[in-house]
Motif scaffolding. Structure first.
Motif, PDB file in Angstrom:
ATOM      1  N   TYR A  98      -4.098  10.450  -1.678  1.00 29.85           N
ATOM      2  CA  TYR A  98      -4.530   9.619  -2.609  1.00 29.85           C
ATOM      3  C   TYR A  98      -4.028   8.155  -2.262  1.00 29.85           C
ATOM      4  O   TYR A  98      -2.526   7.375  -1.438  1.00 29.85           O
ATOM      5  CB  TYR A  98      -3.905   9.450  -3.947  1.00 29.85           C
ATOM      6  N   MET A  99      -4.317   6.858  -2.206  1.00 29.85           N
ATOM      7  CA  MET A  99      -4.175   5.754  -1.433  1.00 29.85           C
ATOM      8  C   MET A  99      -3.782   4.725  -3.154  1.00 29.85           C
ATOM      9  O   MET A  99      -4.947   4.619  -3.469  1.00 29.85           O
ATOM     10  CB  MET A  99      -4.390   4.589  -0.089  1.00 29.85           C
ATOM     11  N   ARG A 145      -8.363   4.376  -3.685  1.00 31.15           N
ATOM     12  CA  ARG A 145      -9.120   5.560  -2.800  1.00 31.15           C
ATOM     13  C   ARG A 145      -8.774   6.928  -2.990  1.00 31.15           C
ATOM     14  O   ARG A 145      -7.227   7.135  -2.327  1.00 31.15           O
ATOM     15  CB  ARG A 145      -9.475   4.673  -0.675  1.00 31.15           C
ATOM     16  N   THR A 146      -9.394   7.966  -2.899  1.00 27.41           N
ATOM     17  CA  THR A 146      -9.212   9.326  -2.378  1.00 27.41           C
ATOM     18  C   THR A 146     -10.287   9.784  -1.961  1.00 27.41           C
ATOM     19  O   THR A 146     -11.463   9.753  -2.025  1.00 27.41           O
ATOM     20  CB  THR A 146      -9.483   9.903  -4.016  1.00 27.41           C
ATOM     21  N   HIS A 154     -13.296  13.949   4.698  1.00 26.67           N
ATOM     22  CA  HIS A 154     -14.625  14.147   5.153  1.00 26.67           C
ATOM     23  C   HIS A 154     -15.245  13.514   3.849  1.00 26.67           C
ATOM     24  O   HIS A 154     -16.898  12.867   4.034  1.00 26.67           O
ATOM     25  CB  HIS A 154     -15.565  15.458   4.783  1.00 26.67           C
ATOM     26  N   HIS A 155     -15.249  12.861   3.057  1.00 25.11           N
ATOM     27  CA  HIS A 155     -15.610  12.300   1.620  1.00 25.11           C
ATOM     28  C   HIS A 155     -14.383  11.005   1.202  1.00 25.11           C
ATOM     29  O   HIS A 155     -12.834  11.646   1.188  1.00 25.11           O
ATOM     30  CB  HIS A 155     -15.909  13.124   0.516  1.00 25.11           C
ATOM     31  N   ALA A 156     -14.418  10.115   0.624  1.00 21.05           N
ATOM     32  CA  ALA A 156     -13.970   9.018  -0.165  1.00 21.05           C
ATOM     33  C   ALA A 156     -14.627   8.930  -0.976  1.00 21.05           C
ATOM     34  O   ALA A 156     -15.244   7.644  -1.280  1.00 21.05           O
ATOM     35  CB  ALA A 156     -13.063   8.090   0.731  1.00 21.05           C
ATOM     36  N   SER A 168       0.775  -1.271   0.033  1.00 26.15           N
ATOM     37  CA  SER A 168      -0.001  -0.028  -0.065  1.00 26.15           C
ATOM     38  C   SER A 168       0.745   1.450  -0.315  1.00 26.15           C
ATOM     39  O   SER A 168       1.601   1.012   0.756  1.00 26.15           O
ATOM     40  CB  SER A 168      -1.129   0.154   1.186  1.00 26.15           C
ATOM     41  N   ARG A 169       0.547   1.654  -0.833  1.00 25.28           N
ATOM     42  CA  ARG A 169       0.856   3.387  -1.170  1.00 25.28           C
ATOM     43  C   ARG A 169       0.607   4.158  -0.533  1.00 25.28           C
ATOM     44  O   ARG A 169      -0.976   4.872  -1.667  1.00 25.28           O
ATOM     45  CB  ARG A 169       1.696   3.879  -2.418  1.00 25.28           C
ATOM     46  N   SER A 170       0.304   5.373   0.280  1.00 27.58           N
ATOM     47  CA  SER A 170      -0.479   6.629   0.509  1.00 27.58           C
ATOM     48  C   SER A 170       0.709   7.654  -0.459  1.00 27.58           C
ATOM     49  O   SER A 170       1.729   7.966   0.443  1.00 27.58           O
ATOM     50  CB  SER A 170      -1.149   6.443   2.017  1.00 27.58           C
TER      51      SER A 170
END
Length: 250
Positions: A232-233, A220-221, A188-190, A153-155
């Protein structure tokens, strides 16, 4: 006739594995023994074993033990709860939602994390709405379950948000509600996207994948209150080690 012969061997072995007659870690009969038992050639027996290996049911057979039945226990990954913040706030034992989810399933989580500042590529720039080549803070994780690598995983965070904060800290960091909330940029939102593809050679090595195993890619943003992206993940996971769960209020 040869085609039906290898499938007879394959079907019998597969049934023995899926019904528990052969348990994880049990040795699979070698080619010569199968050839004798089913009165087929070693090439026919080898083809049956290769098919089982491609399906991830048996190991490749390196070393003196030969092929064995693979340990197969998929991880439930509840993406609708992932990063919700509730369990992170409540556990008080230094676990994020991913680790808490693994522990709830009676398994042992572990994560290694490396942080760095990098130039963004096209994918990251588009997600974070910054110019290509712009600087981002990157946190790279390898997630283990019971000592086995399960996820890469990269964020990525805009440098304006992450530089000089705990996002640059090496190793796992757990904060109430998440790191972004702790530094004043809560999500607040993804938006999620999930795709499936074949792995790269590096992913095969890092995730210890068998031949023919596809990987899923979950991106997932995360967006702040103003609607601008803050994270951004990108997570790569073996398709045979996970099943994904979403719970939706309708």
């Amino acid at each position: 006739m040869t085609g039906s012969l290898w499938k007879t061997v394959y079907d019998d072995l597969r049934t023995r594995i899926t019904t528990g007659q052969l348990h994880p870690g049990d040795q699979v009969p070698p080619e010569l023994k199968l050839a004798t038992q089913y009165q087929v050639s070693r090439q026919t027996a080898r083809r049956a074993l290769s098919q089982l290996q491609q399906e991830g049911l048996i190991t490749p057979g390196r070393g003196s033990r030969g092929r064995t039945v693979r340990y197969h226990r998929p991880l439930r990954w509840q993406l609708s709860r992932f990063e919700a913040g509730v369990r992170r706030d409540d556990t008080g034992i230094g676990m994020d939602e991913w680790a808490a989810e693994v522990a709830e399933q009676g398994r042992t989580p572990r994560q290694t994390v490396q942080a760095s500042i990098q130039s963004s590529n096209e994918e990251v720039s588009e997600a974070l709405q910054i110019p290509e080549g712009g600087l981002v803070v990157c946190r790279e994780r390898i997630r283990y379950v019971d000592g086995v690598p399960y996820q890469l995983s990269r964020s990525y965070f805009p440098e304006s948000i992450g530089a000089g904060t705990v996002l640059m800290q090496q190793g796992d960091v757990v904060m109430p509600g998440g790191i972004l909330k702790s530094i004043g940029h809560p999500q607040h939102h993804a938006r999620d996207e999930i795709t499936v593809r074949m792995p790269t050679p590096d992913e095969v090595d890092q995730l210890h994948l068998t031949n023919g195993t596809p990987v899923g890619v979950h991106t997932r943003t995360g967006y702040g209150k103003d609607g601008n992206p803050v994270r951004y993940m990108n997570t790569v996971f073996p398709g045979d080690k996970h099943y994904l769960v979403y719970e939706l209020d309708l």
